[in-house]
Design a protein around this motif. Sequence first.
Motif, PDB file in Angstrom:
ATOM      1  N   LEU A 130     106.692  63.292 -39.829  1.00 38.96           N
ATOM      2  CA  LEU A 130     107.411  64.554 -39.658  1.00 38.96           C
ATOM      3  C   LEU A 130     106.804  65.390 -38.534  1.00 38.96           C
ATOM      4  O   LEU A 130     105.598  65.328 -38.275  1.00 38.96           O
ATOM      5  CB  LEU A 130     107.371  65.365 -40.960  1.00 38.96           C
ATOM      6  N   SER A 131     107.625  66.206 -37.917  1.00 46.18           N
ATOM      7  CA  SER A 131     107.154  67.091 -36.852  1.00 46.18           C
ATOM      8  C   SER A 131     106.532  68.372 -37.396  1.00 46.18           C
ATOM      9  O   SER A 131     105.941  69.145 -36.640  1.00 46.18           O
ATOM     10  CB  SER A 131     108.315  67.442 -35.912  1.00 46.18           C
ATOM     11  N   VAL A 132     106.677  68.605 -38.694  1.00 43.79           N
ATOM     12  CA  VAL A 132     106.019  69.743 -39.352  1.00 43.79           C
ATOM     13  C   VAL A 132     105.256  69.208 -40.556  1.00 43.79           C
ATOM     14  O   VAL A 132     105.620  68.173 -41.114  1.00 43.79           O
ATOM     15  CB  VAL A 132     107.021  70.829 -39.813  1.00 43.79           C
ATOM     16  N   LYS A 133     104.193  69.886 -40.949  1.00 42.88           N
ATOM     17  CA  LYS A 133     103.420  69.436 -42.106  1.00 42.88           C
ATOM     18  C   LYS A 133     103.905  70.166 -43.351  1.00 42.88           C
ATOM     19  O   LYS A 133     103.840  71.392 -43.424  1.00 42.88           O
ATOM     20  CB  LYS A 133     101.927  69.678 -41.913  1.00 42.88           C
ATOM     21  N   PRO A 134     104.368  69.437 -44.359  1.00 36.29           N
ATOM     22  CA  PRO A 134     104.822  70.088 -45.597  1.00 36.29           C
ATOM     23  C   PRO A 134     103.656  70.680 -46.388  1.00 36.29           C
ATOM     24  O   PRO A 134     102.506  70.228 -46.283  1.00 36.29           O
ATOM     25  CB  PRO A 134     105.457  68.929 -46.385  1.00 36.29           C
ATOM     26  N   GLU A 135     104.002  71.671 -47.179  1.00 30.01           N
ATOM     27  CA  GLU A 135     103.025  72.254 -48.108  1.00 30.01           C
ATOM     28  C   GLU A 135     103.194  71.703 -49.514  1.00 30.01           C
ATOM     29  O   GLU A 135     102.298  71.826 -50.347  1.00 30.01           O
ATOM     30  CB  GLU A 135     103.188  73.775 -48.126  1.00 30.01           C
ATOM     31  N   LEU A 136     104.357  71.094 -49.775  1.00 26.60           N
ATOM     32  CA  LEU A 136     104.638  70.500 -51.076  1.00 26.60           C
ATOM     33  C   LEU A 136     105.612  69.345 -50.886  1.00 26.60           C
ATOM     34  O   LEU A 136     106.607  69.484 -50.182  1.00 26.60           O
ATOM     35  CB  LEU A 136     105.250  71.537 -52.025  1.00 26.60           C
ATOM     36  N   LEU A 137     105.317  68.219 -51.543  1.00 24.40           N
ATOM     37  CA  LEU A 137     106.229  67.075 -51.530  1.00 24.40           C
ATOM     38  C   LEU A 137     106.970  67.000 -52.852  1.00 24.40           C
ATOM     39  O   LEU A 137     106.361  67.113 -53.918  1.00 24.40           O
ATOM     40  CB  LEU A 137     105.445  65.769 -51.328  1.00 24.40           C
ATOM     41  N   LEU A 138     108.269  66.797 -52.786  1.00 28.43           N
ATOM     42  CA  LEU A 138     109.092  66.558 -53.966  1.00 28.43           C
ATOM     43  C   LEU A 138     109.480  65.090 -53.954  1.00 28.43           C
ATOM     44  O   LEU A 138     110.217  64.643 -53.067  1.00 28.43           O
ATOM     45  CB  LEU A 138     110.338  67.443 -53.949  1.00 28.43           C
ATOM     46  N   ILE A 139     108.958  64.333 -54.899  1.00 29.39           N
ATOM     47  CA  ILE A 139     109.095  62.885 -54.917  1.00 29.39           C
ATOM     48  C   ILE A 139     110.111  62.462 -55.972  1.00 29.39           C
ATOM     49  O   ILE A 139     109.996  62.845 -57.140  1.00 29.39           O
ATOM     50  CB  ILE A 139     107.745  62.206 -55.233  1.00 29.39           C
ATOM     51  N   ASP A 140     111.087  61.650 -55.568  1.00 32.48           N
ATOM     52  CA  ASP A 140     112.023  61.125 -56.552  1.00 32.48           C
ATOM     53  C   ASP A 140     111.330  60.061 -57.402  1.00 32.48           C
ATOM     54  O   ASP A 140     110.711  59.135 -56.879  1.00 32.48           O
ATOM     55  CB  ASP A 140     113.230  60.506 -55.854  1.00 32.48           C
ATOM     56  N   GLY A 141     111.413  60.205 -58.723  1.00 31.53           N
ATOM     57  CA  GLY A 141     110.788  59.231 -59.608  1.00 31.53           C
ATOM     58  C   GLY A 141     109.598  59.809 -60.347  1.00 31.53           C
ATOM     59  O   GLY A 141     109.372  61.018 -60.335  1.00 31.53           O
ATOM     60  N   ASN A 142     108.830  58.926 -60.956  1.00 30.43           N
ATOM     61  CA  ASN A 142     107.715  59.401 -61.797  1.00 30.43           C
ATOM     62  C   ASN A 142     106.349  58.887 -61.356  1.00 30.43           C
ATOM     63  O   ASN A 142     105.357  59.123 -62.051  1.00 30.43           O
ATOM     64  CB  ASN A 142     107.947  59.006 -63.260  1.00 30.43           C
ATOM     65  N   ARG A 143     106.283  58.210 -60.180  1.00 29.18           N
ATOM     66  CA  ARG A 143     105.000  57.687 -59.735  1.00 29.18           C
ATOM     67  C   ARG A 143     104.841  57.862 -58.233  1.00 29.18           C
ATOM     68  O   ARG A 143     105.774  57.607 -57.451  1.00 29.18           O
ATOM     69  CB  ARG A 143     104.847  56.208 -60.109  1.00 29.18           C
ATOM     70  N   PHE A 144     103.649  58.275 -57.838  1.00 29.56           N
ATOM     71  CA  PHE A 144     103.366  58.479 -56.417  1.00 29.56           C
ATOM     72  C   PHE A 144     101.858  58.528 -56.229  1.00 29.56           C
ATOM     73  O   PHE A 144     101.118  58.898 -57.142  1.00 29.56           O
ATOM     74  CB  PHE A 144     104.005  59.787 -55.919  1.00 29.56           C
ATOM     75  N   LYS A 145     101.415  58.138 -55.045  1.00 28.06           N
ATOM     76  CA  LYS A 145     100.011  58.257 -54.660  1.00 28.06           C
ATOM     77  C   LYS A 145      99.975  58.938 -53.300  1.00 28.06           C
ATOM     78  O   LYS A 145     100.409  58.369 -52.304  1.00 28.06           O
ATOM     79  CB  LYS A 145      99.355  56.875 -54.575  1.00 28.06           C
ATOM     80  N   ASP A 146      99.472  60.148 -53.274  1.00 30.65           N
ATOM     81  CA  ASP A 146      99.410  60.895 -52.019  1.00 30.65           C
ATOM     82  C   ASP A 146      98.259  60.374 -51.162  1.00 30.65           C
ATOM     83  O   ASP A 146      97.140  60.222 -51.637  1.00 30.65           O
ATOM     84  CB  ASP A 146      99.210  62.382 -52.309  1.00 30.65           C
ATOM     85  N   ARG A 147      98.542  60.093 -49.906  1.00 34.15           N
ATOM     86  CA  ARG A 147      97.514  59.627 -48.977  1.00 34.15           C
ATOM     87  C   ARG A 147      97.283  60.606 -47.835  1.00 34.15           C
ATOM     88  O   ARG A 147      96.553  60.306 -46.896  1.00 34.15           O
ATOM     89  CB  ARG A 147      97.920  58.262 -48.419  1.00 34.15           C
ATOM     90  N   LEU A 148      97.919  61.770 -47.935  1.00 32.82           N
ATOM     91  CA  LEU A 148      97.855  62.729 -46.839  1.00 32.82           C
ATOM     92  C   LEU A 148      97.242  64.061 -47.239  1.00 32.82           C
ATOM     93  O   LEU A 148      97.169  64.978 -46.433  1.00 32.82           O
ATOM     94  CB  LEU A 148      99.275  62.956 -46.284  1.00 32.82           C
ATOM     95  N   GLY A 149      96.830  64.175 -48.491  1.00 31.11           N
ATOM     96  CA  GLY A 149      96.217  65.422 -48.947  1.00 31.11           C
ATOM     97  C   GLY A 149      97.207  66.559 -49.135  1.00 31.11           C
ATOM     98  O   GLY A 149      96.840  67.728 -48.993  1.00 31.11           O
ATOM     99  N   ILE A 150      98.439  66.228 -49.468  1.00 30.02           N
ATOM    100  CA  ILE A 150      99.476  67.243 -49.661  1.00 30.02           C
ATOM    101  C   ILE A 150      99.845  67.300 -51.144  1.00 30.02           C
ATOM    102  O   ILE A 150     100.107  66.260 -51.750  1.00 30.02           O
ATOM    103  CB  ILE A 150     100.730  66.909 -48.827  1.00 30.02           C
TER     104      ILE A 150
END
Length: 200
Positions: free
Chosen positions: A100-120
Amino acid sequence: MVLKSHYSDKPCVECGCDEAGRGCLAGPVCAAAVVFPYDYVNEEINDSKQLTAAQREKLRAVIERDALAFCVAEVSEKRIDEINILNASIQGMNDAVAGLSVKPELLLIDGNRFKDRLGIPYKCVVKGDATYLSIAAASILAKTYRDALMIRLDAEYPAYDWRHNMGYPTPKHVAAVMEHGFTPYHRRSFHLKNQLSLEF
Protein backbone atom coordinates in the motif's frame (compact mmCIF):
# COMPACT_ATOMS: atom_id res chain seq x y z
CA MET A 1 -28.04 -3.72 3.52
CA VAL A 2 -25.41 -0.98 3.57
CA LEU A 3 -22.09 -2.22 4.89
CA LYS A 4 -20.24 -0.43 7.68
CA SER A 5 -17.71 2.19 6.66
CA HIS A 6 -15.43 1.75 9.67
CA TYR A 7 -14.72 -0.28 12.79
CA SER A 8 -13.07 2.35 15.01
CA ASP A 9 -15.05 4.93 16.92
CA LYS A 10 -12.45 7.58 16.13
CA PRO A 11 -11.12 8.32 12.64
CA CYS A 12 -8.07 6.28 11.72
CA VAL A 13 -6.56 4.64 8.65
CA GLU A 14 -8.37 1.31 8.40
CA CYS A 15 -7.53 -1.31 5.82
CA GLY A 16 -9.79 -4.16 4.75
CA CYS A 17 -8.14 -7.43 3.67
CA ASP A 18 -9.52 -10.50 1.92
CA GLU A 19 -8.43 -13.24 -0.46
CA ALA A 20 -9.75 -15.27 -3.38
CA GLY A 21 -8.94 -18.76 -4.58
CA ARG A 22 -8.44 -20.73 -1.37
CA GLY A 23 -10.52 -23.67 -2.53
CA CYS A 24 -9.11 -23.96 -6.03
CA LEU A 25 -7.09 -26.83 -7.47
CA ALA A 26 -5.05 -24.59 -9.74
CA GLY A 27 -3.60 -21.11 -9.80
CA PRO A 28 -2.40 -18.77 -7.08
CA VAL A 29 -4.30 -17.41 -4.15
CA CYS A 30 -4.81 -13.66 -4.52
CA ALA A 31 -5.19 -11.24 -1.65
CA ALA A 32 -6.17 -7.59 -1.62
CA ALA A 33 -5.91 -4.69 0.78
CA VAL A 34 -8.12 -1.59 0.49
CA VAL A 35 -8.08 1.68 2.42
CA PHE A 36 -11.13 3.95 2.07
CA PRO A 37 -11.72 7.35 3.60
CA TYR A 38 -12.94 6.85 7.17
CA ASP A 39 -16.55 7.83 6.46
CA TYR A 40 -16.76 6.38 2.93
CA VAL A 41 -20.22 5.19 1.86
CA ASN A 42 -21.18 3.06 -1.12
CA GLU A 43 -24.47 1.18 -1.24
CA GLU A 44 -23.43 -1.07 -4.15
CA ILE A 45 -20.26 -2.61 -2.70
CA ASN A 46 -20.92 -6.02 -1.17
CA ASP A 47 -19.30 -9.39 -0.60
CA SER A 48 -17.97 -10.45 -4.02
CA LYS A 49 -19.83 -13.77 -3.78
CA GLN A 50 -23.13 -11.87 -3.75
CA LEU A 51 -22.35 -10.03 -6.99
CA THR A 52 -22.38 -10.98 -10.65
CA ALA A 53 -19.19 -10.87 -12.69
CA ALA A 54 -20.42 -7.72 -14.42
CA GLN A 55 -21.16 -6.04 -11.09
CA ARG A 56 -17.73 -6.96 -9.76
CA GLU A 57 -16.00 -5.50 -12.80
CA LYS A 58 -17.99 -2.27 -12.52
CA LEU A 59 -17.23 -1.98 -8.81
CA ARG A 60 -13.56 -2.74 -9.32
CA ALA A 61 -13.21 0.53 -11.21
CA VAL A 62 -15.17 2.38 -8.51
CA ILE A 63 -13.02 0.94 -5.73
CA GLU A 64 -9.77 1.76 -7.50
CA ARG A 65 -11.04 5.31 -8.08
CA ASP A 66 -12.34 5.98 -4.57
CA ALA A 67 -9.81 4.17 -2.39
CA LEU A 68 -7.07 6.12 -0.67
CA ALA A 69 -4.86 3.11 -1.42
CA PHE A 70 -5.21 -0.45 -2.66
CA CYS A 71 -2.94 -3.35 -3.54
CA VAL A 72 -3.40 -6.91 -4.83
CA ALA A 73 -0.80 -9.63 -4.19
CA GLU A 74 -0.63 -13.22 -5.33
CA VAL A 75 0.99 -16.29 -3.81
CA SER A 76 1.90 -19.00 -6.30
CA GLU A 77 0.65 -22.55 -6.33
CA LYS A 78 4.21 -23.72 -5.58
CA ARG A 79 4.34 -21.57 -2.47
CA ILE A 80 0.91 -22.87 -1.45
CA ASP A 81 2.27 -26.41 -1.64
CA GLU A 82 5.22 -25.40 0.52
CA ILE A 83 3.43 -23.61 3.36
CA ASN A 84 -0.27 -24.69 2.97
CA ILE A 85 -3.19 -22.62 1.80
CA LEU A 86 -3.94 -20.91 5.13
CA ASN A 87 -0.40 -19.62 5.51
CA ALA A 88 -0.32 -18.66 1.84
CA SER A 89 -3.51 -16.63 2.28
CA ILE A 90 -2.02 -14.90 5.31
CA GLN A 91 1.19 -14.22 3.41
CA GLY A 92 -0.81 -12.74 0.56
CA MET A 93 -2.70 -10.37 2.82
CA ASN A 94 0.53 -9.24 4.49
CA ASP A 95 2.11 -8.70 1.08
CA ALA A 96 -0.89 -6.68 -0.09
CA VAL A 97 -0.76 -4.47 3.00
CA ALA A 98 2.98 -4.00 2.57
CA GLY A 99 2.35 -2.82 -0.98
CA LEU A 100 0.00 0.00 0.00
CA SER A 101 1.03 3.60 -0.57
CA VAL A 102 -0.19 4.51 2.93
CA LYS A 103 0.43 2.68 6.20
CA PRO A 104 -2.77 1.51 7.91
CA GLU A 105 -3.34 1.96 11.61
CA LEU A 106 -5.75 -0.98 11.81
CA LEU A 107 -6.29 -4.05 9.63
CA LEU A 108 -9.74 -5.59 9.24
CA ILE A 109 -9.24 -9.22 8.26
CA ASP A 110 -11.95 -11.40 6.76
CA GLY A 111 -12.12 -14.67 8.70
CA ASN A 112 -10.95 -15.83 12.09
CA ARG A 113 -7.20 -16.38 11.66
CA PHE A 114 -4.32 -14.08 10.83
CA LYS A 115 -0.65 -13.55 11.63
CA ASP A 116 0.54 -9.97 11.43
CA ARG A 117 4.06 -9.59 10.04
CA LEU A 118 4.09 -5.81 9.78
CA GLY A 119 3.47 -4.70 13.35
CA ILE A 120 0.00 -3.32 12.62
CA PRO A 121 -2.95 -3.95 14.99
CA TYR A 122 -5.67 -6.09 13.44
CA LYS A 123 -9.19 -7.34 13.99
CA CYS A 124 -10.43 -10.63 12.52
CA VAL A 125 -14.07 -10.47 11.45
CA VAL A 126 -15.99 -13.62 10.54
CA LYS A 127 -18.05 -12.82 7.43
CA GLY A 128 -16.26 -9.51 7.33
CA ASP A 129 -16.82 -9.24 3.58
CA ALA A 130 -20.54 -8.93 4.33
CA THR A 131 -19.97 -6.48 7.20
CA TYR A 132 -17.36 -3.85 6.32
CA LEU A 133 -17.01 -1.92 3.07
CA SER A 134 -13.23 -2.13 2.99
CA ILE A 135 -13.22 -5.93 3.37
CA ALA A 136 -15.94 -6.32 0.74
CA ALA A 137 -13.94 -4.09 -1.59
CA ALA A 138 -10.85 -6.23 -0.99
CA SER A 139 -12.88 -9.34 -1.82
CA ILE A 140 -13.94 -7.76 -5.11
CA LEU A 141 -10.41 -6.76 -6.11
CA ALA A 142 -8.96 -10.15 -5.17
CA LYS A 143 -11.70 -11.99 -7.08
CA THR A 144 -11.57 -9.88 -10.24
CA TYR A 145 -7.77 -9.90 -10.34
CA ARG A 146 -7.63 -13.68 -9.93
CA ASP A 147 -10.43 -14.36 -12.42
CA ALA A 148 -8.61 -12.31 -15.05
CA LEU A 149 -5.44 -14.27 -14.36
CA MET A 150 -7.18 -17.64 -14.70
CA ILE A 151 -8.76 -16.56 -17.98
CA ARG A 152 -5.28 -15.75 -19.30
CA LEU A 153 -3.98 -19.14 -18.13
CA ASP A 154 -6.94 -20.83 -19.81
CA ALA A 155 -5.43 -19.87 -23.16
CA GLU A 156 -2.44 -22.09 -22.31
CA TYR A 157 -4.49 -25.04 -21.07
CA PRO A 158 -8.02 -24.80 -22.53
CA ALA A 159 -8.92 -28.42 -21.72
CA TYR A 160 -9.31 -27.57 -18.01
CA ASP A 161 -12.00 -24.92 -18.61
CA TRP A 162 -10.42 -22.39 -16.27
CA ARG A 163 -12.18 -19.61 -18.15
CA HIS A 164 -15.39 -20.80 -16.52
CA ASN A 165 -14.37 -22.62 -13.34
CA MET A 166 -11.46 -20.32 -12.33
CA GLY A 167 -9.55 -23.34 -11.06
CA TYR A 168 -12.26 -24.69 -8.76
CA PRO A 169 -12.89 -28.47 -8.80
CA THR A 170 -15.88 -28.64 -11.12
CA PRO A 171 -16.69 -31.99 -12.75
CA LYS A 172 -15.20 -30.80 -16.06
CA HIS A 173 -12.00 -29.66 -14.38
CA VAL A 174 -11.61 -32.91 -12.45
CA ALA A 175 -12.33 -34.94 -15.61
CA ALA A 176 -9.63 -32.99 -17.46
CA VAL A 177 -7.12 -33.73 -14.70
CA MET A 178 -7.99 -37.43 -14.90
CA GLU A 179 -7.53 -37.43 -18.67
CA HIS A 180 -4.58 -35.08 -19.14
CA GLY A 181 -2.86 -34.99 -15.75
CA PHE A 182 -1.60 -31.90 -13.96
CA THR A 183 -0.32 -28.63 -15.39
CA PRO A 184 2.46 -26.56 -13.81
CA TYR A 185 -0.30 -24.39 -12.32
CA HIS A 186 -1.96 -27.16 -10.30
CA ARG A 187 -1.52 -27.36 -6.55
CA ARG A 188 -0.03 -30.75 -5.82
CA SER A 189 -0.84 -30.67 -2.11
CA PHE A 190 -4.62 -30.40 -2.49
CA HIS A 191 -7.21 -33.05 -1.72
CA LEU A 192 -7.53 -34.14 -5.33
CA LYS A 193 -4.58 -36.49 -4.77
CA ASN A 194 -6.80 -38.47 -2.41
CA GLN A 195 -9.49 -38.82 -5.06
CA LEU A 196 -7.49 -39.76 -8.14
CA SER A 197 -4.90 -42.43 -8.88
CA LEU A 198 -2.23 -40.06 -10.11
CA GLU A 199 1.44 -39.71 -9.36
CA PHE A 200 2.51 -36.51 -7.62
